[in-house]
Design a protein around this motif. Sequence first.
Motif, PDB file in Angstrom:
ATOM      1  N   GLU A 268     -11.114 -39.370 -33.956  1.00 23.43           N
ATOM      2  CA  GLU A 268     -11.876 -38.137 -34.319  1.00 23.43           C
ATOM      3  C   GLU A 268     -12.963 -37.647 -33.360  1.00 23.43           C
ATOM      4  O   GLU A 268     -13.658 -38.318 -32.578  1.00 23.43           O
ATOM      5  CB  GLU A 268     -12.338 -38.427 -35.680  1.00 23.43           C
ATOM      6  CG  GLU A 268     -11.326 -38.513 -36.591  1.00 23.43           C
ATOM      7  CD  GLU A 268     -11.609 -38.893 -38.069  1.00 23.43           C
ATOM      8  OE1 GLU A 268     -13.012 -39.394 -38.196  1.00 23.43           O
ATOM      9  OE2 GLU A 268     -11.236 -38.997 -38.967  1.00 23.43           O
TER      10      GLU A 268
ATOM     11  N   LEU B 274     -13.127 -33.469 -36.234  1.00 23.07           N
ATOM     12  CA  LEU B 274     -11.751 -32.995 -36.121  1.00 23.07           C
ATOM     13  C   LEU B 274     -11.028 -33.959 -35.442  1.00 23.07           C
ATOM     14  O   LEU B 274     -11.552 -34.755 -34.382  1.00 23.07           O
ATOM     15  CB  LEU B 274     -12.101 -31.822 -34.931  1.00 23.07           C
ATOM     16  CG  LEU B 274     -13.093 -30.489 -35.780  1.00 23.07           C
ATOM     17  CD1 LEU B 274     -13.406 -29.675 -34.513  1.00 23.07           C
ATOM     18  CD2 LEU B 274     -12.434 -29.721 -36.585  1.00 23.07           C
ATOM     19  N   PRO B 275      -9.632 -33.716 -35.611  1.00 23.05           N
ATOM     20  CA  PRO B 275      -8.705 -34.939 -34.915  1.00 23.05           C
ATOM     21  C   PRO B 275      -8.709 -34.347 -33.439  1.00 23.05           C
ATOM     22  O   PRO B 275      -9.046 -33.197 -32.858  1.00 23.05           O
ATOM     23  CB  PRO B 275      -7.358 -34.464 -35.365  1.00 23.05           C
ATOM     24  CG  PRO B 275      -7.382 -33.358 -36.167  1.00 23.05           C
ATOM     25  CD  PRO B 275      -8.843 -32.816 -36.379  1.00 23.05           C
ATOM     26  N   SER B 276      -8.664 -35.391 -32.623  1.00 22.68           N
ATOM     27  CA  SER B 276      -8.808 -35.385 -31.075  1.00 22.68           C
ATOM     28  C   SER B 276      -7.479 -34.644 -30.564  1.00 22.68           C
ATOM     29  O   SER B 276      -7.541 -34.007 -29.601  1.00 22.68           O
ATOM     30  CB  SER B 276      -9.020 -36.579 -30.492  1.00 22.68           C
ATOM     31  OG  SER B 276      -7.933 -37.407 -30.886  1.00 22.68           O
ATOM     32  N   LEU B 277      -6.533 -34.589 -31.247  1.00 23.72           N
ATOM     33  CA  LEU B 277      -5.262 -33.794 -30.935  1.00 23.72           C
ATOM     34  C   LEU B 277      -5.580 -32.369 -31.067  1.00 23.72           C
ATOM     35  O   LEU B 277      -4.748 -31.794 -30.334  1.00 23.72           O
ATOM     36  CB  LEU B 277      -4.030 -34.376 -31.992  1.00 23.72           C
ATOM     37  CG  LEU B 277      -2.643 -33.825 -31.548  1.00 23.72           C
ATOM     38  CD1 LEU B 277      -2.156 -34.105 -30.222  1.00 23.72           C
ATOM     39  CD2 LEU B 277      -1.636 -34.009 -32.522  1.00 23.72           C
ATOM     40  N   LEU B 278      -6.542 -32.015 -31.807  1.00 22.20           N
ATOM     41  CA  LEU B 278      -6.560 -30.684 -32.020  1.00 22.20           C
ATOM     42  C   LEU B 278      -7.273 -29.913 -30.606  1.00 22.20           C
ATOM     43  O   LEU B 278      -6.840 -29.038 -30.053  1.00 22.20           O
ATOM     44  CB  LEU B 278      -7.556 -30.178 -32.949  1.00 22.20           C
ATOM     45  CG  LEU B 278      -7.999 -28.900 -33.088  1.00 22.20           C
ATOM     46  CD1 LEU B 278      -6.803 -27.823 -33.558  1.00 22.20           C
ATOM     47  CD2 LEU B 278      -9.392 -28.524 -34.360  1.00 22.20           C
ATOM     48  N   LEU B 279      -8.148 -30.870 -30.032  1.00 19.99           N
ATOM     49  CA  LEU B 279      -9.004 -30.591 -28.704  1.00 19.99           C
ATOM     50  C   LEU B 279      -7.839 -30.509 -27.717  1.00 19.99           C
ATOM     51  O   LEU B 279      -7.629 -29.576 -26.995  1.00 19.99           O
ATOM     52  CB  LEU B 279      -9.937 -31.418 -28.334  1.00 19.99           C
ATOM     53  CG  LEU B 279     -10.590 -31.258 -26.924  1.00 19.99           C
ATOM     54  CD1 LEU B 279     -11.531 -29.984 -26.940  1.00 19.99           C
ATOM     55  CD2 LEU B 279     -11.590 -32.304 -26.885  1.00 19.99           C
TER      56      LEU B 279
ATOM     57  N   MET C 212      -4.487 -29.952 -28.094  1.00 19.31           N
ATOM     58  CA  MET C 212      -3.801 -28.682 -28.115  1.00 19.31           C
ATOM     59  C   MET C 212      -4.464 -27.560 -27.559  1.00 19.31           C
ATOM     60  O   MET C 212      -3.522 -26.574 -27.289  1.00 19.31           O
ATOM     61  CB  MET C 212      -3.302 -28.594 -29.918  1.00 19.31           C
ATOM     62  CG  MET C 212      -2.404 -29.779 -30.303  1.00 19.31           C
ATOM     63  SD  MET C 212      -2.175 -29.860 -31.906  1.00 19.31           S
ATOM     64  CE  MET C 212      -1.014 -28.240 -32.206  1.00 19.31           C
ATOM     65  N   LEU C 213      -5.673 -27.233 -27.878  1.00 16.76           N
ATOM     66  CA  LEU C 213      -6.323 -26.094 -27.296  1.00 16.76           C
ATOM     67  C   LEU C 213      -6.221 -26.125 -25.831  1.00 16.76           C
ATOM     68  O   LEU C 213      -6.001 -25.193 -25.109  1.00 16.76           O
ATOM     69  CB  LEU C 213      -7.919 -26.051 -27.889  1.00 16.76           C
ATOM     70  CG  LEU C 213      -7.817 -25.752 -29.328  1.00 16.76           C
ATOM     71  CD1 LEU C 213      -9.298 -25.734 -29.900  1.00 16.76           C
ATOM     72  CD2 LEU C 213      -7.356 -24.676 -29.839  1.00 16.76           C
TER      73      LEU C 213
ATOM     74  N   LEU D 106       1.717 -30.368 -23.626  1.00 15.89           N
ATOM     75  CA  LEU D 106       0.709 -31.015 -24.531  1.00 15.89           C
ATOM     76  C   LEU D 106       1.010 -32.583 -24.181  1.00 15.89           C
ATOM     77  O   LEU D 106       0.365 -33.541 -24.372  1.00 15.89           O
ATOM     78  CB  LEU D 106       1.347 -30.463 -25.800  1.00 15.89           C
ATOM     79  CG  LEU D 106       0.633 -31.394 -26.909  1.00 15.89           C
ATOM     80  CD1 LEU D 106      -1.093 -31.347 -27.154  1.00 15.89           C
ATOM     81  CD2 LEU D 106       1.028 -30.996 -28.153  1.00 15.89           C
TER      82      LEU D 106
END
Length: 66
Positions: free
Chosen positions: A4, A12-17, A19-20, A57
Amino acid sequence: MIGEIDFYGVYLPSLLLLMLIAFAVFGALRHALARLGLYRVVWHRSLFNFALYVIVLGCAIALTHR
Protein backbone atom coordinates in the motif's frame (compact mmCIF):
# COMPACT_ATOMS: atom_id res chain seq x y z
CA MET A 1 6.71 -4.06 -4.30
CA ILE A 2 4.99 -2.69 -1.22
CA GLY A 3 1.35 -3.50 -0.61
CA GLU A 4 0.00 0.00 0.00
CA ILE A 5 0.96 3.62 -0.55
CA ASP A 6 0.00 6.27 2.03
CA PHE A 7 -1.40 9.32 0.23
CA TYR A 8 -2.31 11.96 2.83
CA GLY A 9 -3.77 9.38 5.17
CA VAL A 10 -5.54 7.40 2.46
CA TYR A 11 -4.05 4.00 1.72
CA LEU A 12 -3.97 3.17 -1.96
CA PRO A 13 -2.93 -0.16 -3.45
CA SER A 14 0.39 -0.04 -5.25
CA LEU A 15 -1.24 -1.67 -8.25
CA LEU A 16 -3.24 1.54 -8.76
CA LEU A 17 -0.04 3.53 -9.24
CA LEU A 18 1.31 0.93 -11.65
CA MET A 19 -1.96 1.00 -13.59
CA LEU A 20 -1.73 4.78 -13.96
CA ILE A 21 1.87 4.57 -15.16
CA ALA A 22 0.96 1.78 -17.59
CA PHE A 23 -1.96 3.85 -18.89
CA ALA A 24 0.34 6.79 -19.63
CA VAL A 25 2.83 4.54 -21.47
CA PHE A 26 -0.06 2.84 -23.29
CA GLY A 27 -1.40 6.21 -24.42
CA ALA A 28 1.96 7.14 -25.91
CA LEU A 29 2.24 3.76 -27.64
CA ARG A 30 -1.31 4.00 -28.99
CA HIS A 31 -0.60 7.45 -30.41
CA ALA A 32 2.66 6.27 -32.00
CA LEU A 33 1.03 3.18 -33.51
CA ALA A 34 -1.81 5.27 -34.94
CA ARG A 35 0.66 7.68 -36.54
CA LEU A 36 2.59 4.76 -38.04
CA GLY A 37 -0.61 3.35 -39.51
CA LEU A 38 -0.45 0.00 -37.74
CA TYR A 39 -4.16 0.05 -36.96
CA ARG A 40 -4.91 -0.52 -40.66
CA VAL A 41 -3.75 -4.14 -40.33
CA VAL A 42 -5.32 -4.83 -36.92
CA TRP A 43 -8.53 -6.87 -37.06
CA HIS A 44 -10.20 -5.64 -33.86
CA ARG A 45 -8.81 -2.37 -32.55
CA SER A 46 -10.38 -2.59 -29.08
CA LEU A 47 -9.05 -6.09 -28.42
CA PHE A 48 -5.63 -5.05 -29.66
CA ASN A 49 -5.63 -2.00 -27.36
CA PHE A 50 -6.70 -4.11 -24.39
CA ALA A 51 -3.98 -6.69 -25.06
CA LEU A 52 -1.39 -3.93 -25.46
CA TYR A 53 -2.43 -2.39 -22.13
CA VAL A 54 -2.20 -5.76 -20.37
CA ILE A 55 1.28 -6.30 -21.80
CA VAL A 56 2.44 -2.84 -20.69
CA LEU A 57 0.95 -3.36 -17.22
CA GLY A 58 2.63 -6.76 -16.97
CA CYS A 59 5.97 -5.20 -17.89
CA ALA A 60 5.50 -2.48 -15.26
CA ILE A 61 4.75 -5.10 -12.61
CA ALA A 62 7.70 -7.23 -13.68
CA LEU A 63 10.07 -4.25 -13.51
CA THR A 64 8.99 -3.33 -9.99
CA HIS A 65 8.93 -6.88 -8.63
CA ARG A 66 11.87 -7.65 -6.34
